[in-house]
Design an enzyme around this catalytic site. Structure first.
Site, PDB file in Angstrom:
ATOM      1  N   ASP A  60      17.178  -0.225 -15.142  1.00  0.00           N
ATOM      2  CA  ASP A  60      16.777   1.122 -15.761  1.00  0.00           C
ATOM      3  C   ASP A  60      15.337   1.638 -15.702  1.00  0.00           C
ATOM      4  O   ASP A  60      14.553   0.844 -16.386  1.00  0.00           O
ATOM      5  CB  ASP A  60      17.483   1.192 -16.936  1.00  0.00           C
ATOM      6  N   VAL A  61      15.021   2.441 -14.622  1.00  0.00           N
ATOM      7  CA  VAL A  61      13.654   2.580 -14.569  1.00  0.00           C
ATOM      8  C   VAL A  61      12.701   2.949 -15.981  1.00  0.00           C
ATOM      9  O   VAL A  61      11.555   3.045 -16.064  1.00  0.00           O
ATOM     10  CB  VAL A  61      13.091   3.714 -13.521  1.00  0.00           C
ATOM     11  N   ASN A 121      11.729   7.196  -6.831  1.00  0.00           N
ATOM     12  CA  ASN A 121      12.562   8.473  -6.619  1.00  0.00           C
ATOM     13  C   ASN A 121      13.634   8.563  -7.576  1.00  0.00           C
ATOM     14  O   ASN A 121      14.172   9.663  -7.669  1.00  0.00           O
ATOM     15  CB  ASN A 121      13.576   7.917  -5.290  1.00  0.00           C
ATOM     16  N   TYR A 135      14.019  19.413 -16.844  1.00  0.00           N
ATOM     17  CA  TYR A 135      13.714  18.950 -15.418  1.00  0.00           C
ATOM     18  C   TYR A 135      12.246  19.444 -14.633  1.00  0.00           C
ATOM     19  O   TYR A 135      11.726  18.690 -14.244  1.00  0.00           O
ATOM     20  CB  TYR A 135      14.838  19.409 -14.563  1.00  0.00           C
ATOM     21  N   LYS A 139       9.155  17.187 -13.569  1.00  0.00           N
ATOM     22  CA  LYS A 139       8.505  17.212 -12.289  1.00  0.00           C
ATOM     23  C   LYS A 139       6.817  17.814 -12.400  1.00  0.00           C
ATOM     24  O   LYS A 139       6.152  17.220 -11.358  1.00  0.00           O
ATOM     25  CB  LYS A 139       9.380  17.955 -11.193  1.00  0.00           C
TER      26      LYS A 139
HETATM   27  C1  BGC Z   1      17.082  19.777  -7.776  1.00  0.00           C
HETATM   28  C2  BGC Z   1      18.060  20.394  -6.949  1.00  0.00           C
HETATM   29  C3  BGC Z   1      18.030  21.505  -6.331  1.00  0.00           C
HETATM   30  C4  BGC Z   1      16.720  21.625  -5.654  1.00  0.00           C
HETATM   31  C5  BGC Z   1      16.047  23.036  -5.168  1.00  0.00           C
HETATM   32  C6  BGC Z   1      15.753  19.708  -6.839  1.00  0.00           C
HETATM   33  O1  BGC Z   1      14.823  19.251  -7.319  1.00  0.00           O
HETATM   34  O2  BGC Z   1      17.387  18.441  -8.097  1.00  0.00           O
HETATM   35  O3  BGC Z   1      19.438  20.433  -7.806  1.00  0.00           O
HETATM   36  O4  BGC Z   1      18.955  22.245  -5.440  1.00  0.00           O
HETATM   37  O5  BGC Z   1      15.620  21.182  -6.293  1.00  0.00           O
HETATM   38  O6  BGC Z   1      16.189  24.013  -6.270  1.00  0.00           O
END
Ligand code: BGC
Length: 273
Positions: free
Chosen positions: A71-72, A98, A171, A175
């Site tokens: 598990d990273v 990744n 998310y 990122k």
């Molecule tokens: C997400 C995907 C999405 C894509 C473009 C990715 O980073 O994990 O679910 O389709 O970005 O929006």
């Protein structure tokens, strides 16, 4: 994938860890690196069968692969993974950071657990794996027969390191964090001849986003966001990642390569503004 062109990257003999390599982009990258002649450690956290099938496939076509569960987001497991791979392969030359996941929710309904899980895997996981890789690169230094760099890290980020994403605040924040983690590491470690870059995929056909492309209606909606008018495939990311890991990109450091068919080009502005 065109094995001749990947072979031409002169990666043969190098050793890589690809996290989250038992599905989606990670699987594609692991298979691509193996085609290029790299010994690949297939990291996974769940789904032993899939990891074993990929490992067997690579071995079956004459490549080198091992599978390694970790598990990273857990420091102890990441350390054990690196120790295991270094023991098996002798060292590590390439890390593909990744492993990642989504836990989507409207912002006002997002639980702390959803927030923390996504940050733990997508951002802390990249930190923990990069730190172990860098320690090994610094210990070993440059091996001129293998590469001009002491080591290379490719962070798999996302177009959402620059495109805000409603319903996915955890998310996108993870990122965005990867983008600055990558650049700060690249700035700090360049003097040690360690190169660190990101590849930022747009919409790629994988299990993480099946709902966005699996029906013709969904795919038509998605294509409105992609000027190049096709949804990406994992090979698109594998080629870019292999190039970033090779000496063909030796002067590329701290940069983000968007592999997105133009998703980051504000496609709506082609129709107005
Ligand atoms: C997400 C995907 C999405 C894509 C473009 C990715 O980073 O994990 O679910 O389709 O970005 O929006």
């Amino acid at each position: 994938m065109n094995s001749i062109s990947l072979r031409e990257l002169h990666l043969a003999g190098q050793r890589a860890i690809v996290t989250g390599a038992n599905s989606g982009i990670g699987e594609g990258v692991a298979r691509g690196l193996a085609e290029a002649g790299v010994a690949v450690a297939i990291n996974y956290v769940a789904g032993d069968d899939k990891a074993r099938a990929i490992t067997d496939d690579i071995r079956g076509s004459g490549g080198k692969a091992i599978m390694v569960k970790a598990d990273v987001s857990k420091e102890v497991e990441v350390k054990a993974m690196f120790a295991h791979v270094i023991d098996a392969f002798g060292s590590v030359d390439i890390l593909v950071n990744n492993a990642g996941l989504q836990q989507d929710a409207a912002f006002h309904e997002m639980s702390l657990q959803q927030w923390e899980k996504v940050i733990a895997v997508n951002l802390t996981g990249q930190f923990l794996c990069a730190r172990e890789a860098v320690r090994e690169f610094m210990r070993r230094g440059v091996v001129p027969e293998l590469s001009r760099a002491a080591g290379k890290i490719v962070c798999v980020s996302s177009v959402h390191d620059v495109i805000p994403w409603a319903g996915h605040a955890n998310y996108a924040a993870s990122k965005g964090g990867v983008a600055m983690l990558m650049k700060s590491m690249a700035q700090e470690l360049a003097p040690q001849r360690i190169r660190i870059n990101s590849v930022s995929p747009g919409a790629i056909k994988t299990p993480i986003n099946t709902a966005a492309w699996a029906t013709p209606e969904a795919e038509a909606e998605l294509l409105k966001l992609i000027p190049y008018n096709r949804v990406g495939v994992v090979e698109d990311i594998a080629r870019a990642t292999a190039w970033l890991a090779s000496d063909h990109s030796d002067y590329v450091n701290g940069t983000t390569l968007y592999v997105d068919g133009g998703m980051t080009l504000y496609p709506e502005f082609a129709r107005g503004g």
